[in-house]
Scaffold this active site. Structure first.
Site, PDB file in Angstrom:
ATOM      1  N   HIS A  89      -1.333  -5.272 -23.287  1.00 26.06           N
ATOM      2  CA  HIS A  89      -2.157  -4.428 -22.398  1.00 26.06           C
ATOM      3  C   HIS A  89      -3.529  -5.023 -22.101  1.00 26.06           C
ATOM      4  O   HIS A  89      -4.279  -4.481 -21.291  1.00 26.06           O
ATOM      5  CB  HIS A  89      -2.273  -2.994 -22.946  1.00 26.06           C
ATOM      6  CG  HIS A  89      -3.121  -2.804 -24.157  1.00 26.06           C
ATOM      7  ND1 HIS A  89      -4.373  -2.248 -24.089  1.00 26.06           N
ATOM      8  CD2 HIS A  89      -2.902  -3.073 -25.457  1.00 26.06           C
ATOM      9  CE1 HIS A  89      -4.876  -2.169 -25.313  1.00 26.06           C
ATOM     10  NE2 HIS A  89      -3.997  -2.672 -26.164  1.00 26.06           N
ATOM     11  N   ASN A 118     -13.866  -9.441 -29.717  1.00 29.49           N
ATOM     12  CA  ASN A 118     -13.677  -8.339 -28.777  1.00 29.49           C
ATOM     13  C   ASN A 118     -14.979  -7.636 -28.404  1.00 29.49           C
ATOM     14  O   ASN A 118     -15.061  -6.983 -27.377  1.00 29.49           O
ATOM     15  CB  ASN A 118     -12.692  -7.315 -29.345  1.00 29.49           C
ATOM     16  CG  ASN A 118     -12.990  -6.929 -30.768  1.00 29.49           C
ATOM     17  OD1 ASN A 118     -12.940  -7.764 -31.669  1.00 29.49           O
ATOM     18  ND2 ASN A 118     -13.340  -5.681 -30.985  1.00 29.49           N
ATOM     19  N   SER A 146      -1.502  -9.368 -27.380  1.00 30.21           N
ATOM     20  CA  SER A 146      -1.228  -7.994 -26.976  1.00 30.21           C
ATOM     21  C   SER A 146      -1.060  -7.941 -25.464  1.00 30.21           C
ATOM     22  O   SER A 146      -1.827  -8.557 -24.721  1.00 30.21           O
ATOM     23  CB  SER A 146      -2.394  -7.103 -27.416  1.00 30.21           C
ATOM     24  OG  SER A 146      -2.217  -5.808 -26.900  1.00 30.21           O
ATOM     25  N   THR A 170      15.331  -0.962 -32.498  1.00 25.50           N
ATOM     26  CA  THR A 170      15.805  -1.272 -31.148  1.00 25.50           C
ATOM     27  C   THR A 170      14.626  -1.687 -30.280  1.00 25.50           C
ATOM     28  O   THR A 170      13.599  -1.013 -30.249  1.00 25.50           O
ATOM     29  CB  THR A 170      16.521  -0.045 -30.539  1.00 25.50           C
ATOM     30  OG1 THR A 170      17.605   0.288 -31.404  1.00 25.50           O
ATOM     31  CG2 THR A 170      17.031  -0.331 -29.136  1.00 25.50           C
ATOM     32  N   GLY A 191      -0.978  -5.868 -30.645  1.00 22.94           N
ATOM     33  CA  GLY A 191      -1.850  -6.737 -31.429  1.00 22.94           C
ATOM     34  C   GLY A 191      -2.012  -6.263 -32.866  1.00 22.94           C
ATOM     35  O   GLY A 191      -2.021  -7.076 -33.805  1.00 22.94           O
ATOM     36  N   THR A 192      -2.129  -4.968 -33.049  1.00 18.67           N
ATOM     37  CA  THR A 192      -2.325  -4.427 -34.400  1.00 18.67           C
ATOM     38  C   THR A 192      -1.142  -4.781 -35.301  1.00 18.67           C
ATOM     39  O   THR A 192      -1.320  -5.278 -36.419  1.00 18.67           O
ATOM     40  CB  THR A 192      -2.523  -2.892 -34.333  1.00 18.67           C
ATOM     41  OG1 THR A 192      -3.639  -2.624 -33.494  1.00 18.67           O
ATOM     42  CG2 THR A 192      -2.736  -2.291 -35.701  1.00 18.67           C
ATOM     43  N   CYS A 244     -10.841   0.213 -29.722  1.00 19.47           N
ATOM     44  CA  CYS A 244      -9.613   0.357 -30.496  1.00 19.47           C
ATOM     45  C   CYS A 244      -9.915   0.884 -31.886  1.00 19.47           C
ATOM     46  O   CYS A 244      -9.028   1.029 -32.712  1.00 19.47           O
ATOM     47  CB  CYS A 244      -8.885  -0.978 -30.573  1.00 19.47           C
ATOM     48  SG  CYS A 244      -8.619  -1.652 -28.952  1.00 19.47           S
TER      49      CYS A 244
HETATM   50  C1  LIG Z   1      -9.311  -8.656 -31.153  1.00 25.90           C
HETATM   51  C2  LIG Z   1      -8.325  -7.529 -31.146  1.00 25.90           C
HETATM   52  N1  LIG Z   1      -7.310  -7.544 -32.032  1.00 25.90           N
HETATM   53  C3  LIG Z   1      -6.388  -6.570 -32.055  1.00 25.90           C
HETATM   54  C4  LIG Z   1      -6.443  -5.506 -31.180  1.00 25.90           C
HETATM   55  C5  LIG Z   1      -5.387  -4.455 -31.235  1.00 25.90           C
HETATM   56  O1  LIG Z   1      -4.419  -4.653 -30.223  1.00 25.90           O
HETATM   57  P1  LIG Z   1      -3.438  -3.472 -29.796  1.00 25.90           P
HETATM   58  O2  LIG Z   1      -4.273  -2.482 -29.042  1.00 25.90           O
HETATM   59  O3  LIG Z   1      -2.401  -4.125 -28.938  1.00 25.90           O
HETATM   60  O4  LIG Z   1      -2.863  -2.912 -31.053  1.00 25.90           O
HETATM   61  C6  LIG Z   1      -7.491  -5.438 -30.256  1.00 25.90           C
HETATM   62  C7  LIG Z   1      -7.640  -4.287 -29.350  1.00 25.90           C
HETATM   63  O5  LIG Z   1      -8.693  -4.066 -28.792  1.00 25.90           O
HETATM   64  C8  LIG Z   1      -8.444  -6.482 -30.233  1.00 25.90           C
HETATM   65  O6  LIG Z   1      -9.463  -6.483 -29.362  1.00 25.90           O
END
Ligand SMILES: Cc1ncc(COP(=O)(O)O)c(C=O)c1O
Length: 386
Positions: A197, A147, A195, A233, A69-70, A321
């Protein structure tokens, strides 16, 4: 152990794990290689791309794999902004740091980043959003579901405002995917981050949906993988697992949503019934089905987490996070919560592997722990805790 921190990460699904194992053992070819090993890996990636696309009703060509996600958020913001030298970027004050930090960087590079405020429920003010739009607005990025407090934004209305003004719209759907039906075409989305996970898939993999008509600049340059948008890769095993997680999430979406909703409702009901001076935060209706975010007056959320952990319950105050846990929640600050309300907050997020028995047990333990902590609280007199 009772795991109630599913917004931070989720248990990997057994079928997901099994789908990944061959790609960590015998099927180790590089997907860019021409020989059979390479072709097998390529085929597996393209199957996963279809599985991810299907979950959000996108075209597989519109799915680009990332490390999570990041990275997807960074790619959406920078990939679009870098097409320009300057201009306005509109986001909200309650975004995850994976949006706020790249925005800060873009601001230091000369972009004018504007933060739309939210109300006490954490919902973006649409009138304010409309007022923020300028001739030079390059992108609007507003998250799908929050979140911390779980509030779901009026995404299709935001998308319409953007469409009417000819501005691309990105949404961070990391928390919402798999917990709410998302159709990128129906909603009129241009960019969307996912994301793996958070939906019972492996960590370190995700995707960015990019509408066909949009052109982004890559962040990572190299061998030109992912149609040149994300070189390196491919992490084949993770991508395969992510695809499988999306397939399972799509197949079980309706059942999962009602299951999570039932667990969450039972948790909220029991907590509000058993414990005095508690509030449920976020929008009571427009919220993610798995999120219960409370404020327990007179105690410290972090003390609560430590005590709950002693009883085997995994909980959180908000965003796991973000490494800087000492900082007060910017989400709750934006929702005009007092310092005391922020301090007493606790997030419990249910997942598909939780049971109704665990929920009842949690409410009972929570009631006991809150009583214990309140008996030594400096606010004991103020709130007449016994
Ligand atoms: C709303 C939101 N965006 C982005 C992320 C980041 O995702 P990742 O952990 O896959 O980098 C999170 C992780 O908690 C999230 O809750």
């Amino acid at each position: 152990m009772i795991y109630l921190d599913n917004a931070a990460s989720t248990q990997i699904h057994e079928d997901v794990l099994n789908s990944m194992l061959p790609f960590m053992r015998e099927q180790y070819g590089n997907p860019s290689s021409i020989h059979r090993h390479g072709r097998l890996a390529r085929k597996a990636i393209e199957k996963a791309r279809k599985q991810v696309a299907s979950l959000i009703n996108a075209d597989p060509k519109e799915i680009f794999f990332t490390s999570g996600g990041t990275e997807s958020n960074n790619l959406a913001l920078n990939g679009l902004a870098m097409k320009y030298q300057d201009g306005r970027i509109i986001t909200s004050s309650i975004e995850h740091d994976a949006i706020l930090q790249p925005c800060k960087k873009l601001s230091s590079l000369g972009f004018n980043v504007v933060y739309v405020p939210v109300n006490h429920f954490g919902t973006v003010d649409l009138e304010e959003l409309q007022n923020c739009i300028s001739e030079d607005t390059r992108l609007v990025s507003i998250m799908f579901g929050n979140n911390e407090v779980g509030t779901i934004q009026p995404i299709s209305k935001i998308a319409k405002i953007c469409r009417d003004n000819n501005i691309p719209f990105h949404t961070d759907a990391v928390q919402a995917t798999g917990k709410i039906a998302i159709d990128v075409k129906d909603l009129g989305l241009d960019l969307l981050s996912i994301s793996s996970h958070k939906i019972n898939g492996p960590k370190g993999v995700g995707a960015l949906y990019v509408k066909k008509t949009l052109d982004l600049d890559p962040l990572i340059l190299g061998g030109g993988q992912e149609h040149g948008l994300r070189s390196g890769t491919e992490n084949v095993a993770n991508i395969v697992g992510f695809g499988k997680a999306c397939e399972i999430a799509e197949k079980n979406l309706l059942n999962n949503v009602s299951y999570l909703e039932d667990l969450k409702n039972s948790l909220v009901e029991n907590v509000l019934k058993k414990i005095p001076k508690v509030t449920l935060n976020g929008d009571p209706i427009q919220r993610l089905p798995n999120n219960a975010h409370f404020t327990f007056l007179g105690i410290n959320g972090e003390d609560l987490i430590i005590k709950l952990d002693e009883y085997g319950i995994a909980a959180s105050t908000g965003s796991a996070c973000s490494v800087n846990t000492q900082k007060a929640s910017h989400v709750l600050e934006s929702m005009s919560f007092s310092h005391e309300q922020i301090t007493g907050s606790l997030r419990l997020t249910v997942g598909i592997f939780n049971t109704s028995e665990e929920i009842i047990e949690t409410a009972d333990i929570l009631s006991k722990v809150v009583k214990e902590l309140r008996s030594v609280s400096p606010y004991k007199e103020k709130y007449s805790f016994s």
